[in-house]
Design a protein around this motif. Sequence first.
Motif, PDB file in Angstrom:
ATOM      1  N   HIS A 254      -9.131  34.377  22.713  1.00 57.85           N
ATOM      2  CA  HIS A 254      -8.744  33.037  23.156  1.00 57.85           C
ATOM      3  C   HIS A 254      -8.433  32.156  21.943  1.00 57.85           C
ATOM      4  O   HIS A 254      -9.330  31.741  21.214  1.00 57.85           O
ATOM      5  CB  HIS A 254      -9.852  32.403  23.998  1.00 57.85           C
ATOM      6  CG  HIS A 254     -10.084  33.099  25.295  1.00 57.85           C
ATOM      7  ND1 HIS A 254     -11.231  32.915  26.056  1.00 57.85           N
ATOM      8  CD2 HIS A 254      -9.323  33.987  25.986  1.00 57.85           C
ATOM      9  CE1 HIS A 254     -11.158  33.663  27.144  1.00 57.85           C
ATOM     10  NE2 HIS A 254     -10.013  34.316  27.126  1.00 57.85           N
ATOM     11  N   ILE A 255      -7.163  31.842  21.765  1.00 59.45           N
ATOM     12  CA  ILE A 255      -6.725  31.081  20.595  1.00 59.45           C
ATOM     13  C   ILE A 255      -6.980  29.591  20.825  1.00 59.45           C
ATOM     14  O   ILE A 255      -6.516  29.026  21.814  1.00 59.45           O
ATOM     15  CB  ILE A 255      -5.225  31.311  20.319  1.00 59.45           C
ATOM     16  CG1 ILE A 255      -4.948  32.804  20.145  1.00 59.45           C
ATOM     17  CG2 ILE A 255      -4.778  30.538  19.084  1.00 59.45           C
ATOM     18  CD1 ILE A 255      -3.473  33.134  20.014  1.00 59.45           C
ATOM     19  N   PRO A 256      -7.708  28.944  19.933  1.00 56.76           N
ATOM     20  CA  PRO A 256      -7.978  27.507  20.098  1.00 56.76           C
ATOM     21  C   PRO A 256      -6.694  26.683  20.161  1.00 56.76           C
ATOM     22  O   PRO A 256      -5.730  26.947  19.437  1.00 56.76           O
ATOM     23  CB  PRO A 256      -8.788  27.156  18.841  1.00 56.76           C
ATOM     24  CG  PRO A 256      -9.433  28.442  18.442  1.00 56.76           C
ATOM     25  CD  PRO A 256      -8.428  29.506  18.774  1.00 56.76           C
ATOM     26  N   ASN A 345     -13.509  28.742  18.790  1.00 58.49           N
ATOM     27  CA  ASN A 345     -13.873  30.096  19.182  1.00 58.49           C
ATOM     28  C   ASN A 345     -15.118  30.536  18.422  1.00 58.49           C
ATOM     29  O   ASN A 345     -15.138  30.521  17.190  1.00 58.49           O
ATOM     30  CB  ASN A 345     -12.713  31.057  18.904  1.00 58.49           C
ATOM     31  CG  ASN A 345     -12.876  32.377  19.629  1.00 58.49           C
ATOM     32  OD1 ASN A 345     -13.841  33.099  19.413  1.00 58.49           O
ATOM     33  ND2 ASN A 345     -11.929  32.695  20.501  1.00 58.49           N
ATOM     34  N   LEU A 346     -16.150  30.896  19.169  1.00 60.51           N
ATOM     35  CA  LEU A 346     -17.408  31.299  18.558  1.00 60.51           C
ATOM     36  C   LEU A 346     -17.376  32.738  18.065  1.00 60.51           C
ATOM     37  O   LEU A 346     -18.109  33.102  17.138  1.00 60.51           O
ATOM     38  CB  LEU A 346     -18.558  31.147  19.553  1.00 60.51           C
ATOM     39  CG  LEU A 346     -19.125  29.751  19.818  1.00 60.51           C
ATOM     40  CD1 LEU A 346     -18.108  28.846  20.494  1.00 60.51           C
ATOM     41  CD2 LEU A 346     -20.391  29.834  20.660  1.00 60.51           C
ATOM     42  N   ALA A 347     -16.535  33.560  18.692  1.00 61.17           N
ATOM     43  CA  ALA A 347     -16.540  34.991  18.402  1.00 61.17           C
ATOM     44  C   ALA A 347     -15.643  35.374  17.232  1.00 61.17           C
ATOM     45  O   ALA A 347     -15.828  36.429  16.620  1.00 61.17           O
ATOM     46  CB  ALA A 347     -16.108  35.766  19.647  1.00 61.17           C
ATOM     47  N   ARG A 348     -14.665  34.528  16.930  1.00 62.70           N
ATOM     48  CA  ARG A 348     -13.733  34.823  15.845  1.00 62.70           C
ATOM     49  C   ARG A 348     -13.423  33.536  15.087  1.00 62.70           C
ATOM     50  O   ARG A 348     -13.233  32.488  15.693  1.00 62.70           O
ATOM     51  CB  ARG A 348     -12.447  35.430  16.405  1.00 62.70           C
ATOM     52  CG  ARG A 348     -11.372  35.704  15.370  1.00 62.70           C
ATOM     53  CD  ARG A 348     -10.133  36.302  16.027  1.00 62.70           C
ATOM     54  NE  ARG A 348      -9.030  36.402  15.073  1.00 62.70           N
ATOM     55  CZ  ARG A 348      -7.803  36.817  15.383  1.00 62.70           C
ATOM     56  NH1 ARG A 348      -7.524  37.190  16.626  1.00 62.70           N
ATOM     57  NH2 ARG A 348      -6.852  36.873  14.469  1.00 62.70           N
ATOM     58  N   TYR A 350     -11.176  31.126  13.524  1.00 62.23           N
ATOM     59  CA  TYR A 350      -9.787  30.682  13.439  1.00 62.23           C
ATOM     60  C   TYR A 350      -9.690  29.520  12.447  1.00 62.23           C
ATOM     61  O   TYR A 350     -10.697  28.910  12.081  1.00 62.23           O
ATOM     62  CB  TYR A 350      -9.287  30.231  14.813  1.00 62.23           C
ATOM     63  CG  TYR A 350      -8.978  31.359  15.774  1.00 62.23           C
ATOM     64  CD1 TYR A 350      -7.694  31.880  15.878  1.00 62.23           C
ATOM     65  CD2 TYR A 350      -9.976  31.897  16.589  1.00 62.23           C
ATOM     66  CE1 TYR A 350      -7.400  32.909  16.769  1.00 62.23           C
ATOM     67  CE2 TYR A 350      -9.697  32.926  17.478  1.00 62.23           C
ATOM     68  CZ  TYR A 350      -8.407  33.430  17.566  1.00 62.23           C
ATOM     69  OH  TYR A 350      -8.126  34.457  18.440  1.00 62.23           O
ATOM     70  N   ASP A 351      -8.469  29.214  12.032  1.00 60.70           N
ATOM     71  CA  ASP A 351      -8.270  28.115  11.087  1.00 60.70           C
ATOM     72  C   ASP A 351      -8.656  26.767  11.690  1.00 60.70           C
ATOM     73  O   ASP A 351      -9.059  25.853  10.971  1.00 60.70           O
ATOM     74  CB  ASP A 351      -6.806  28.049  10.634  1.00 60.70           C
ATOM     75  CG  ASP A 351      -6.423  29.219   9.745  1.00 60.70           C
ATOM     76  OD1 ASP A 351      -7.337  29.808   9.140  1.00 60.70           O
ATOM     77  OD2 ASP A 351      -5.225  29.533   9.666  1.00 60.70           O
ATOM     78  N   ARG A 352      -8.515  26.645  13.001  1.00 61.10           N
ATOM     79  CA  ARG A 352      -8.774  25.373  13.665  1.00 61.10           C
ATOM     80  C   ARG A 352     -10.063  25.460  14.485  1.00 61.10           C
ATOM     81  O   ARG A 352     -10.255  26.400  15.262  1.00 61.10           O
ATOM     82  CB  ARG A 352      -7.600  24.981  14.567  1.00 61.10           C
ATOM     83  CG  ARG A 352      -6.281  24.821  13.800  1.00 61.10           C
ATOM     84  CD  ARG A 352      -6.352  23.656  12.833  1.00 61.10           C
ATOM     85  NE  ARG A 352      -5.125  23.464  12.075  1.00 61.10           N
ATOM     86  CZ  ARG A 352      -4.991  23.780  10.789  1.00 61.10           C
ATOM     87  NH1 ARG A 352      -6.006  24.318  10.119  1.00 61.10           N
ATOM     88  NH2 ARG A 352      -3.850  23.556  10.167  1.00 61.10           N
ATOM     89  N   ASP A 353     -10.936  24.457  14.290  1.00 62.31           N
ATOM     90  CA  ASP A 353     -12.191  24.392  15.033  1.00 62.31           C
ATOM     91  C   ASP A 353     -12.586  22.928  15.183  1.00 62.31           C
ATOM     92  O   ASP A 353     -11.752  22.030  15.002  1.00 62.31           O
ATOM     93  CB  ASP A 353     -13.289  25.215  14.346  1.00 62.31           C
ATOM     94  CG  ASP A 353     -13.507  24.815  12.886  1.00 62.31           C
ATOM     95  OD1 ASP A 353     -13.261  23.632  12.541  1.00 62.31           O
ATOM     96  OD2 ASP A 353     -13.916  25.671  12.085  1.00 62.31           O
ATOM     97  N   LEU A 354     -13.846  22.660  15.482  1.00 64.47           N
ATOM     98  CA  LEU A 354     -14.286  21.290  15.728  1.00 64.47           C
ATOM     99  C   LEU A 354     -14.318  20.427  14.468  1.00 64.47           C
ATOM    100  O   LEU A 354     -14.413  19.202  14.565  1.00 64.47           O
ATOM    101  CB  LEU A 354     -15.680  21.301  16.369  1.00 64.47           C
ATOM    102  CG  LEU A 354     -15.779  21.923  17.767  1.00 64.47           C
ATOM    103  CD1 LEU A 354     -17.222  21.892  18.252  1.00 64.47           C
ATOM    104  CD2 LEU A 354     -14.865  21.212  18.755  1.00 64.47           C
TER     105      LEU A 354
END
Length: 388
Positions: A254-256, A345-348, A350-354
């Motif tokens: 699931h891509i953020p 995404n908690l499992a992977r 990604y460059d973008r997060d909270l």
Amino acid sequence: MWIVFTFIVLYLLVGFLMDFWPFQDGSNASPVKAIFHDPTTASVHTHTMGNSLTEYLKMKVHPLIQQRSWDQIFVIGDHQRDSSKVIVASNEKRDKPFNWMRPTVSVVDSGTLYLHVFPGRDYVEHYAAIIATYLALKDKDVGLVRFQYPSQEDCLNVFSTSNLEKLGVVDIVVLGYVQGLQSWSQSDWEDVDDGNLFSWKTAITTQGHRVAFLGCRICFWGDIGGNLVRTLRRVNGAKCVLYVGKLGSLRAEHIPNRTLATGSRSFVRGEPIKWQNPLEPYLQHAASVVTGVHSCLPSVLYETHDWLVSNQDRVDFVDPEIGQMAKASLEVGCQFGYLHIISDNLARKYDRDLSNERLADVRRNRGKLLSEIQAVLEPFFNGWKSAS
């Protein structure tokens, strides 16, 4: 001997009365017995955010806590914005219309600080964990942070005394990213005074139902969301509440900011909750939507690697309030559905997060997803029928 005995009795009596005395900082919280708790902490090694955790905390911690050291920090449930009593955070995101109010602080003495958090058990617990974790990352004593749960009465009263009555009776209420969902009403926001918790726009569907797009200046985190649903049903007669927000995914694919999430099952502090999602029949042609099982956690700080491993086989999504709102809807006889942007995404990794969600590309991609959400809501509004 009698003098000593009398002194001991008076000492114990004063201590007993102080336990039930209102907070020393003059807050509006009820004068209940002051039972304080120790917060949970996370670290960059244990948390799924990894190194992004530090930047996330900087955005959340009140500047006065970041700027100097304190002997004691008490986190309490008390919505206080009076500048003569508290210090408003300078890092509030005032460039957006809603969800910008953050906890305020008051200084009792040179070493004691109170953090005033909007009344909600999860929100108080969350902010205590934020501060404790921030201090831990700075190699400071986390034992100086304590928190007290607000009473359910306080949690409901703050909504009962708000400006929701002015909204009047509505059939459907949309919460969350409502400023991006303006296809149905081009009018100005009503009740826009910054002192009010809510502003809204309303529209009438082709079936004659009144829809309210309800913007909230505070963050209705965790059980606050559930209490808002209870209040909307009681005060405004709402028959359906829809929540458009953001959540985290436990699925690596699931891509953020490119995927939408929905469902009708959740776990609230381990308790399974199941409900009928009224949006489900309208999602067949929504290309970006994935359906899954949700879990409610009181704090983002609890999204650790250990939690991920132990829940990945039964849970797809996580956020603080969806399950709480669904549970409340079942209690009061109100429909509830959600359609959320997957923001992290908690499992992977990604460059973008909270920690960087205000970047231009994130906002652009979320805008595209909001357009998809509008495409779902339009036929829903026109086809909706009340269950009651």
